[in-house]
Design an enzyme around this catalytic site. Structure first.
Site: not given
Ligand code: DQQ
Length: 650
Positions: A129, A131, A147
């Protein structure tokens, strides 16, 4: 469950036994035995101290070399560093600490690895995991998207995980909200934010890494607004709604903020980028989230800060103690801008003024502009995002807390990363420069038995055990008072102190370090000091630092061990105060009501389960310190799949 044994009596300010915990007291004979063993422990620790000529309260040499009791019999494996992220056009997502070294893998066993999983922090059941995405409150539920890699405990194949909660503490996992099923997000459904429209409907803007790894912005919305769980999401047929504008590289255009209303009734939002080495926040206006106008100026740009990821922009009240909707803008508010720096992977904020007409954010103090000044958190904490919680009228901050162990260990344990305990965010009206971050009040519902210690004296160069039972799930509130005479007597110097370049908790000064030893074993061969250090300048002024020293947090070599921290403003009349949430491999610590915060990941091999203990320490050479504490054992949160999803009815 909590152990209710009494505090081992050691020196107290008036020479009497410090106050006992609220829980059961033992019979007199046992109390005497406790006193005996308590004094013995302190005696042994004192012996350790003097055997080192008082230069350190415990050093590696005293305990022999840093080897584990579970040394492997097979040939140890050498760790390989794998880069994940930059090639795909995003910041590094793997732990690169071991990139240039031949670090040997520690023989982690299953019970050590299982212990690392947290009990009251949000985690998916398995895998990777990062963001926080689009947090919001809707029809009685807090929604959390994140994410997520459904296939492995490493970054890649990113889609949106989804969970709901009634209280931000207990969570129910729902099916994935969005997967990479269109050309415009084929290489990843990346970070995004939610905006509430005036009719209560929700729109979600998110970054897609398209089939050619170009970063574009997409629109999505709930398929059924009458569903409180918001299970199904529809991607707008006209996606992508934005592509990188001229002058912006195709991999430097990501992470739209929540939109706010302008006085003309348009929606405005920002997207992070960079121009050469200057970090910038682009700005767009839209009336309908379908047609967009790129504004000429930049909300803010700061030289040398590199790519800005996950920009966040929101108002905070100058007068009130509640949070504000993102669109509030009047003379009683300040604005906060936060950026996540791709270059160093830290979250920086600045407090300042938003000028709607000029479309600019001007920090109050250019010396502490976005990306060069204050940080949300001086430990492991990235890609944070706030939302306005209309349910409780507060602004709540989520932050991604990565691992500090090796990828090999993450693969073995099958998961990687946790989210911070959601924190309320307010402007610190006393300093005017800082934010105050504090765990949401709902976390208090996990408190079990409590232990109180009043005015415990910690002599210069001593360690005091705090008997609170197993010390792996705790909420600790502590106040420290330093001997006033020593404060006055200490000679000032113009030597500048910083936590990260100092020797950590073993570096002794006249007025510190002192604080807590968290996740320590009995012999202190593993311990994580969370502490204050006071430095006196040649002008006689005192500066207080708040630090967290990982260097001896684990005997395992394949763990990142840093000394984290920063200055913390301590105003006239304030005591030094600390709150620490210990939850297995995560320690979140808040100084001075949340003015300075440090989160760290800790991977002990011995100080785990019942062997994890808590101590007070004072490694100052001159000043005695007195500490008062209230400590709670913490229950575990229920975090599990949503039951019987097919019959969901509220
Ligand atoms: N995580 C980054 C972001 C992007 C995402 C920051 C991709 O810039 O959108 O950790 O997993």
């Amino acid at each position: 469950m909590a152990d209710t044994r009494p505090f081992l009596p050691v020196s107290s300010s008036d020479g009497s036994i410090p106050s006992e915990p609220l829980a059961n007291r033992r019979k007199p004979m046992k109390v005497q035995l406790s006193i005996f063993f308590g004094l013995l422990t302190v005696g042994l620790l004192a012996a350790l101290l003097t055997s080192n000529n008082g230069s350190d309260f415990v050093t590696d040499n005293e305990h022999g070399p840093l080897v584990s009791s579970t040394t492997a019999t097979t040939k140890p494996e050498t760790l390989q560093a794998v880069s994940r992220g930059p090639a795909a056009g995003v910041s590094e997502k793997s732990n690169r600490l071991f990139a240039d070294e031949n670090t040997v893998a520690f023989p982690w066993n299953n019970s050590m690895l299982s212990w690392q999983r947290t009990a009251f922090h949000f985690q998916p059941e398995r895998n990777w995991m990062n963001d926080p995405n689009g947090p919001l409150f809707y029809k009685g539920w807090y929604h959390f998207f994140y994410q997520y890699n459904p296939h492995a405990p490493v970054w890649g194949d990113i889609v949106w995980g989804h969970a709901v909660s009634k209280d931000l503490i207990h969570w129910l996992h729902l099916p994935l909200a969005m997967v990479a099923d269109h050309t415009y997000d084929k290489s990843g459904v990346w970070t995004g934010s939610a905006t509430f429209l005036p009719d209560g409907k929700i729109v979600m803007l998110y970054t897609g890494s398209n089939a050619d790894a170009v970063q574009v912005q997409n629109l999505a919305y709930p398929a059924d607004h009458s569903d409180p769980l918001l299970i199904n999401w529809v991607k707008y047929s006209g996606n992508p709604v934005l592509v990188p504008p001229p002058g912006i590289l195709s991999k430097d255009f990501r992470d739209p903020t929540t939109a706010w209303l302008t006085s003309e009734g348009k929606w405005r939002f920002s997207i992070g980028s960079k121009i050469n080495k200057t970090g910038v926040a682009l700005v767009y206006d839209t009336k309908d989230f379908i047609n967009y106008e790129k504004l000429d100026g930049l909300l803010r740009a700061v030289d040398g800060t590199g790519m800005w990821e996950c920009v966040d922009f929101f108002p905070v009240s100058k007068t009130e103690e509640n949070g504000l909707d993102t669109s509030v803008n009047n003379p009683d508010v300040k604005h906060v801008m936060k950026v996540s720096l791709d270059d160093d992977r830290h979250d920086y904020y600045a407090v300042g003024t938003y000028n709607e007409k000029n479309v600019t954010f001007i920090p109050d103090d250019p010396e502490i502009d976005v990306g060069i000044g204050l940080r949300y958190d001086y430990g492991v904490y990235y890609a944070a995002k706030t939302f306005y919680d209309q349910n409780k009228n507060r602004r709540v901050l989520w932050g991604w807390i990565g691992e500090s162990d090796s990828e090999a260990a993450d693969l073995q344990k099958g998961w990687a990363s946790v989210q911070s305990i959601p924190r309320t965010v307010l402007l610190d009206k006393k300093t005017g420069t800082h934010l105050l971050q504090w765990p949401v009040e709902e976390i208090d519902s996990l408190r079990l038995n409590s232990y109180e210690f009043n005015q415990v004296t910690i002599q210069a160069g001593s360690v005091v055990p705090l008997e609170v039972g197993p010390a792996t799930q705790l909420d600790i509130m502590a106040e420290f008072e330093i001997d006033k005479e020593a404060l006055e007597k200490a000679t000032g110097s113009n030597v500048t102190f910083s936590c990260s370049s100092s020797g950590g908790a073993i570096e002794r000064g006249a007025l510190g370090p002192f604080g807590l030893l968290v996740l320590a074993d009995d012999s202190l061969s593993e311990r994580t000091p969370v502490y204050f250090y006071i430095a006196k300048g040649s002008d006689g002024n005192l500066k207080t630092f708040f630090c967290n020293d990982q260097s001896r947090s684990s005997v395992a070599p394949d763990v990142k061990k840093q000394i984290y921290g920063s200055m913390v403003p301590v105003l006239k009349g304030e005591n030094l105060s600390l709150r620490v949430l210990v939850d297995h491999s995560i320690i979140e610590s808040f100084a001075q009501g949340g003015r300075t915060v440090i989160t760290s990941r800790t991977y002990p091999t011995k100080a785990i389960y019942g062997a994890a203990k808590l101590f007070l320490f004072n490694n100052a050479t001159e000043a005695g310190v007195s500490a008062s504490l209230k400590i709670w054992q913490m229950n575990s949160a229920f975090i599990r799949p949503y039951p019987n999803l097919d019959n969901k009815s509220q």
